[in-house]
Design a protein around this motif. Structure first.
Motif, PDB file in Angstrom:
ATOM      1  N   ALA A   1      -3.372  -5.569   7.327  1.00 15.40           N
ATOM      2  CA  ALA A   1      -2.777  -4.453   7.563  1.00 15.40           C
ATOM      3  C   ALA A   1      -2.349  -3.380   8.845  1.00 15.40           C
ATOM      4  O   ALA A   1      -2.757  -3.889  10.054  1.00 15.40           O
ATOM      5  N   ILE A   2      -1.477  -2.416   8.855  1.00 17.41           N
ATOM      6  CA  ILE A   2      -0.822  -2.286   9.889  1.00 17.41           C
ATOM      7  C   ILE A   2      -0.956  -1.100  10.019  1.00 17.41           C
ATOM      8  O   ILE A   2      -0.377  -0.516   9.275  1.00 17.41           O
ATOM      9  N   LEU A   3      -1.399  -0.022  10.816  1.00 14.04           N
ATOM     10  CA  LEU A   3      -0.798   1.084  10.962  1.00 14.04           C
ATOM     11  C   LEU A   3       0.344   1.607  11.620  1.00 14.04           C
ATOM     12  O   LEU A   3       1.367   0.573  12.515  1.00 14.04           O
ATOM     13  N   ASN A   4       1.144   2.741  11.474  1.00 19.60           N
ATOM     14  CA  ASN A   4       1.993   2.932  12.395  1.00 19.60           C
ATOM     15  C   ASN A   4       2.214   3.515  13.698  1.00 19.60           C
ATOM     16  O   ASN A   4       3.748   3.596  14.314  1.00 19.60           O
ATOM     17  N   ASP A   5       1.143   3.154  14.187  1.00 22.06           N
ATOM     18  CA  ASP A   5       1.337   2.782  15.700  1.00 22.06           C
ATOM     19  C   ASP A   5       1.209   1.376  16.444  1.00 22.06           C
ATOM     20  O   ASP A   5       1.973   1.298  17.333  1.00 22.06           O
ATOM     21  N   GLY A   6       1.317   0.381  14.958  1.00 20.27           N
ATOM     22  CA  GLY A   6       1.407  -0.647  15.195  1.00 20.27           C
ATOM     23  C   GLY A   6      -0.026  -1.616  15.858  1.00 20.27           C
ATOM     24  O   GLY A   6      -0.161  -2.858  15.580  1.00 20.27           O
TER      25      GLY A   6
END
Length: 114
Positions: free
Chosen positions: A50-55
């Protein structure tokens, strides 16, 4: 809610590599959380990357160090680079993206031969 279309699955040999792509119908730049699940017959779908929009990225222990998740906002695409594949990685892989609701891709089969 974006539509997601996956590609890149197929047959690989043990120790080989594949890269999965998940193209969104709209911009992914504002999506909060994206990633990949996989599912084998008779088992529940499980989160592997998974990846958050902050990287920030997270991985399941079974793939950490071998798989890499990334995004390309210009192409509205989520990637999963899979290296050092083993037969245990054989599964259907699904991408997802969370906006106001979760969107799912249709799934792509990955088969790894020994």
């Amino acid at each position: 809610q974006v539509q997601l279309v996956e590609s890149g699955g197929g047959l690989a040999q043990s120790g080989g590599s594949l890269r999965l792509s998940c193209v969104a119908s709209g911009s992914i730049a504002s999506l909060k959380y994206m990633g990949w699940y996989r599912q084998t017959p008779g088992a529940q779908r499980g989160l592997i990357a998974a990846i958050l929009n902050d990287g920030t990225t997270t991985y399941d222990g079974s793939v950490e160090g071998r798989f890499t998740i990334s995004t390309d906002n210009a192409k509205n695409t989520i990637y999963l680079q899979m290296n050092d594949l083993s037969p245990e990685d054989t599964a259907v892989y699904y991408c997802f993206a969370d906006g106001t609701r979760r969107s799912w891709g249709q799934g792509t089969q990955v088969t790894v031969s020994s």
